[in-house]
Design an enzyme around this catalytic site. Structure first.
Site, PDB file in Angstrom:
ATOM      1  N   ASN A  18       0.858  -1.191   0.000  1.00  0.00           N
ATOM      2  CA  ASN A  18       0.000   0.000   0.000  1.00  0.00           C
ATOM      3  C   ASN A  18       0.896   1.245   0.000  1.00  0.00           C
ATOM      4  OD1 ASN A  18      -1.441   2.290   1.084  1.00  0.00           O
ATOM      5  ND2 ASN A  18      -3.100   0.901   1.602  1.00  0.00           N
ATOM      6  N   HIS A  41       0.968   6.251   1.798  1.00  0.00           N
ATOM      7  CA  HIS A  41       1.803   7.183   2.572  1.00  0.00           C
ATOM      8  C   HIS A  41       2.774   7.977   1.698  1.00  0.00           C
ATOM      9  CE1 HIS A  41       0.151   6.440   6.346  1.00  0.00           C
ATOM     10  NE2 HIS A  41       1.027   5.631   6.883  1.00  0.00           N
ATOM     11  N   HIS A  91      -5.627   3.623  -1.841  1.00  0.00           N
ATOM     12  CA  HIS A  91      -6.981   3.939  -1.365  1.00  0.00           C
ATOM     13  C   HIS A  91      -7.337   5.319  -1.888  1.00  0.00           C
ATOM     14  CE1 HIS A  91      -9.825   4.284   2.386  1.00  0.00           C
ATOM     15  NE2 HIS A  91     -10.444   4.553   1.256  1.00  0.00           N
ATOM     16  N   ARG A 111      -9.615   8.003  -1.527  1.00  0.00           N
ATOM     17  CA  ARG A 111     -10.638   8.417  -0.556  1.00  0.00           C
ATOM     18  C   ARG A 111     -11.529   9.481  -1.158  1.00  0.00           C
ATOM     19  NH1 ARG A 111      -9.452   7.075   5.038  1.00  0.00           N
ATOM     20  NH2 ARG A 111     -11.147   8.514   5.451  1.00  0.00           N
ATOM     21  N   ARG A 122      -7.451  12.832   0.339  1.00  0.00           N
ATOM     22  CA  ARG A 122      -6.415  13.379   1.225  1.00  0.00           C
ATOM     23  C   ARG A 122      -5.018  12.901   0.869  1.00  0.00           C
ATOM     24  NH1 ARG A 122      -7.563  10.225   6.842  1.00  0.00           N
ATOM     25  NH2 ARG A 122      -9.564  11.258   6.637  1.00  0.00           N
ATOM     26  N   GLU A 134      -8.530   0.338  -3.268  1.00  0.00           N
ATOM     27  CA  GLU A 134      -9.382   0.382  -2.061  1.00  0.00           C
ATOM     28  C   GLU A 134     -10.306   1.562  -2.200  1.00  0.00           C
ATOM     29  OE1 GLU A 134      -7.739   0.872   1.853  1.00  0.00           O
ATOM     30  OE2 GLU A 134      -6.316  -0.708   1.428  1.00  0.00           O
ATOM     31  N   THR A 148      -8.402   3.721   7.827  1.00  0.00           N
ATOM     32  CA  THR A 148      -9.607   2.892   7.910  1.00  0.00           C
ATOM     33  C   THR A 148      -9.695   2.268   9.299  1.00  0.00           C
ATOM     34  OG1 THR A 148      -9.086   2.326   5.637  1.00  0.00           O
ATOM     35  CG2 THR A 148     -10.884   1.109   6.677  1.00  0.00           C
ATOM     36  N   GLU A 167     -11.011  -9.439   2.725  1.00  0.00           N
ATOM     37  CA  GLU A 167      -9.751  -9.061   3.367  1.00  0.00           C
ATOM     38  C   GLU A 167     -10.046  -8.967   4.855  1.00  0.00           C
ATOM     39  OE1 GLU A 167      -7.330  -5.860   1.746  1.00  0.00           O
ATOM     40  OE2 GLU A 167      -6.598  -5.375   3.757  1.00  0.00           O
ATOM     41  N   HIS A 219      -3.849  -4.530   7.651  1.00  0.00           N
ATOM     42  CA  HIS A 219      -4.022  -3.381   8.533  1.00  0.00           C
ATOM     43  C   HIS A 219      -3.193  -3.542   9.795  1.00  0.00           C
ATOM     44  CE1 HIS A 219      -5.608   0.301  10.118  1.00  0.00           C
ATOM     45  NE2 HIS A 219      -6.210   0.484   8.972  1.00  0.00           N
TER      46      HIS A 219
HETATM   47  N1  PXP Z   1      -5.907  -3.002   4.166  1.00  0.00           N
HETATM   48  C1  PXP Z   1      -6.835  -2.016   4.238  1.00  0.00           C
HETATM   49  C2  PXP Z   1      -8.237  -2.335   3.861  1.00  0.00           C
HETATM   50  C3  PXP Z   1      -6.482  -0.710   4.631  1.00  0.00           C
HETATM   51  O1  PXP Z   1      -7.415   0.251   4.676  1.00  0.00           O
HETATM   52  C4  PXP Z   1      -5.132  -0.437   4.929  1.00  0.00           C
HETATM   53  C5  PXP Z   1      -4.712   0.950   5.318  1.00  0.00           C
HETATM   54  O2  PXP Z   1      -4.941   1.826   4.280  1.00  0.00           O
HETATM   55  C6  PXP Z   1      -4.202  -1.483   4.836  1.00  0.00           C
HETATM   56  C7  PXP Z   1      -4.612  -2.757   4.478  1.00  0.00           C
HETATM   57  C8  PXP Z   1      -2.751  -1.276   5.140  1.00  0.00           C
HETATM   58  O3  PXP Z   1      -2.611  -0.963   6.496  1.00  0.00           O
HETATM   59  P1  PXP Z   1      -1.220  -0.483   7.056  1.00  0.00           P
HETATM   60  O4  PXP Z   1      -0.893   0.821   6.396  1.00  0.00           O
HETATM   61  O5  PXP Z   1      -1.468  -0.343   8.520  1.00  0.00           O
HETATM   62  O6  PXP Z   1      -0.220  -1.538   6.721  1.00  0.00           O
END
Ligand code: PXP
Length: 248
Positions: A7, A10, A43, A45, A49, A70, A101, A151, A190
């Protein structure tokens, strides 16, 4: 053996902190792929953001692994997904005030609406995954929507005290088994880190882990390609004798 979805939200967070053009998540997706990412997750949004529409369009054209979008289950996002055709859509709950999330989707209370969206996306050839807690009622409802993937939310496991981690891990192991017995394929994510990922990667039937924050954090020290490679090694070859619950 589980695969790794990286992901990169960031990266876009840093760019948006200055509303400038760097760092560009599109370039960093390539570096993640060079490090062995099996997929790239972003993601988009409603409040834009971090990831922008332009990022998703360029990623669709450049990602050579798999693009997992996402998004919230809204008409706007479904229209974007149908136009851009990511390999997978992961439907997540979204609240304006949240930092990230927070919980899983409540599929039980919105099964009809979700079934309709899942049907439209799948008819367009897009895989759909529902982000849910490892709760049997939610998994049953996911199955009823016609979705082929879930997921599992690993946040409670990730945030648990060491002594509580085995219990949270057991929930995820059981949730994975239930989902698979319903014919669902299982991803998770997550809050996973280099320290806590291995027991999740070792769950029988776990297909893909989606991980962002910890990889981007480590990338500041070692670079994204190396950070992804290090995580991929843990995901592909997890130790089966986790130490948790044994910390003094
Ligand atoms: N899976 C989902 C559905 C998420 O919303 C996120 C965070 O955006 C992640 C995985 C990844 O989480 P993390 O950034 O804490 O590894």
């Amino acid at each position: 053996m589980a695969s790794l979805g990286v992901n990169i939200d960031h990266i876009a967070n840093v760019r948006q902190a200055r509303r400038t053009v760097e760092p560009d998540p599109v370039s960093y997706a390539l570096l993640a792929e060079l490090g062995g990412a099996d997929g790239i997750t972003v993601h988009l949004r409603e409040d834009r953001r971090h990831i922008q529409d332009r990022d998703v369009e360029l990623l669709r054209a450049t990602v050579r692994s798999r693009l997992n979008l996402e998004m919230a289950a809204t008409a706007e996002m479904v229209a974007i997904a149908l136009r851009l055709r990511p390999d997978m859509v992961t439907l997540v709950p979204e609240q304006r005030q949240e930092v990230t999330t927070e919980g899983g989707l409540d599929v039980v209370s919105q099964a009809g609406v979700l079934a309709e969206l899942v049907g439209r996306l799948q008819a367009a050839g897009i895989g759909v995954s529902l982000f849910v807690d490892a709760d049997p009622a939610q998994l049953d409802a996911c199955c009823a929507t016609g979705s082929r993937w879930v997921e599992l939310h690993t946040g409670r496991y990730a945030e648990a005290e060491w002594s509580q981690q085995p219990q949270q891990l057991a929930r995820l192991i059981e949730g994975t088994a239930i989902a698979r017995s319903l014919g669902l394929r299982v991803n998770a994510g997550h809050g996973l880190t280099y320290q806590n990922v291995e027991p999740i990667a070792a769950i029988e039937g776990m297909e893909e882990l989606n991980i962002g924050h910890t990889i981007v954090a480590r990338a500041l020290a070692v670079g994204l390609e190396t950070a992804v490679r290090q995580m991929k090694a843990l995901v592909q070859n997890p130790r089966r004798d986790p130490l948790f619950g044994q910390r003094p």
